[in-house]
Write a protein that holds these residues in place. Structure first.
Motif: not given
Ligand code: SF4
Length: 459
Positions: A252, A100-101, A91, A145-146, A93-95, A97-98
């Motif tokens: 997002k 997971f990516k 992913c 993830g995206l 997207v770079g949130c 709080f995350c």
């Molecule tokens: S996995 Fe989801 S929450 Fe984490 S950075 Fe990517 S879009 Fe954001």
């Protein structure tokens, strides 16, 4: 790419100030009156007339919520036999709080950095789900993830391949990667083994599945439903207030688009859940506004089966590593979030306590603060474990029966939509699922398999 957060970013327009009093708000909650945003702020803060949490007032809020829970759903505590099969951690997207990516470029064949993450092919997903279905699960949950190579289906891939600026729509062809996730339609079809319930495609994933096209969310969800999708997780909601989203997840979709996707899912006949991810930079006014948006959505659709408060796990996240936050929410805040969700959302029957986020002991406590659902067995759980939480992995039916009966409540296996329930007799072991397409009452894992999967206590 992480972005610095300035003090100006955190100078919010919405602040926890009201003309309401705590006592009035609590009286309304006890009487079952529909609460306003100001009422919710008073309850979440235990009164804006005082600094910090007032423990006595908090107990009164929790008690009101517990009574409401008993009146709405009784003494049953539900859970579902499920598997988490997340397809990819790639992913970009770079949130903030995350964690997971894993940066999507590390998955490319040409990358010099070896990725710490994973991508599964549709065939790998099918094998994992087929194994879990044969063990007796009812539901597979899949949130990913995206991945830049993900497309909705072959037609979408053609459009993305022909796009004059693929980077502008976050697309790279699958050949660039060591492993291709295939398409969303292929993945959903692969996971739809023997009619197992497929719970997947958050509003954010649905956005990714239509990027670069003028397709509506209805069109996207219709194609996914045809492939085997059953319900949609209302995650990626975080806090549905723009000034917070701009800080924690500027890449997002916005609040309105999240709501549009949820309504589209409802329009094509897909059930949904709803969530809040709280305890980072937001304040109680944002939490209350978020609850209002969810309640309004439910007034329009009647489609939300459960509300899931997700306590922010701060370890290993950019927000924590950049000193924007020093911790997640306190236990008092967690309890009040569950309680006020129960009291405010008068049109959503079920409120979930997440043992993955709270742990067993506090998770059980939440069942006396307004919650009535104790999530699922989760044969595999990557998201919270990678973010530093220590409670990921698996809970057996025997664990559930022991925990739920220990607080004097009734353990009940449920379907995803809560329509089908099976009350479990605690005096009749062994305990296993019975609602899945191949469930026969035997435990999901043998004792030896369970021991093999166990995490060290301090993992
Ligand atoms: S996995 Fe989801 S929450 Fe984490 S950075 Fe990517 S879009 Fe954001």
């Amino acid at each position: 790419m992480d972005r610095a957060v300035s003090e100006a970013d955190l100078a919010f327009d919405h602040v926890p100030e009201t003309d309401q009093s705590f006592e009035n708000a609590l009286a309304k909650a006890r009487d079952g009156d529909r609460l306003t945003v100001d009422d919710a702020i008073e309850l979440l803060t235990t009164g804006t007339d005082r600094e910090g949490i007032d423990r006595r007032r908090k107990e009164r809020v929790l008690e009101a919520a517990d009574r409401r829970r008993a009146a709405v759903v009784g003494e049953e505590v539900t859970f579902v036999a499920n598997l988490n099969n997340n397809v990819t951690t790639a992913c970009n997207v770079g949130c903030l709080f995350c964690n997971f990516k894993d940066a999507a470029h590390t998955f490319e064949e040409a990358s010099e950095v070896e990725t710490a993450g994973f991508t599964k092919t549709p065939e790998q997903s099918r094998e994992i789900v087929a194994d879990a279905v044969s063990r007796g699960i009812y539901e597979v949950t899949s949130v990913s993830g995206l991945h830049p190579a993900f497309a909705l289906d072959d037609e979408h891939r053609e459009i993305l391949e022909a796009h004059p600026e693929p980077k502008a729509v976050n697309y790279k062809p699958p050949e660039r990667y060591e492993t291709s996730p295939g398409t969303y339609v292929d993945q959903i079809a692969a996971m739809s083994v023997d009619g197992v319930h497929v719970h997947s495609m958050t509003p954010e994933e649905a956005y990714h599945a239509r990027r670069g096209t003028d397709w509506s969310y209805e069109e996207v969800f219709r194609r996914l439903k045809d492939a085997g999708l059953d319900t949609v997780p209302g995650t990626a909601a975080e806090i549905l207030v723009e000034e917070v989203r701009e800080v924690i997840c500027p890449g997002k979709i916005g609040t309105e688009e999240w709501l549009e996707a949820m309504e589209a899912a409802a329009d094509v006949g897909l059930g949904t859940t709803a969530t809040i991810m709280y305890g980072h930079v937001e304040n109680e006014a944002h939490r209350a506004l978020h609850l209002k948006r969810v309640r309004d959505l439910q007034d329009r659709t009647g489609n939300v089966t459960e509300f899931v408060p997700l306590s922010f796990v701060h370890q290993n996240t950019p927000l924590y590593e950049h000193d924007v936050v020093s911790s997640g929410p306190s236990t008092d805040e967690d309890e009040l979030m569950i309680a006020v969700s129960r009291l405010f959302l008068d049109n959503v029957d079920h409120v979930q306590s997440s043992w993955v986020k709270y742990g067993d002991e506090q998770g059980l406590k939440m069942l006396t603060c307004g919650a009535d659902d104790y999530m699922g067995t989760i044969l595999s759980e990557e998201i919270t474990k990678r973010a530093g939480g220590g409670y990921g992995e698996f809970r057996s039916f025997a664990d559930y029966v022991e925990m739920i009966t220990s607080i004097g409540r009734v353990p009940v296996e449920r379907s995803t939509d809560y329509e089908t329930r099976r009350v479990i007799d605690p005096d009749d072991p062994p305990f296993g699922p019975e609602l899945g397409p191949k469930a026969d009452g035997t435990p999901l894992l043998t004792d030896d398999e369970r021991a093999d999967r166990a995490l060290p206590a301090d993992d």
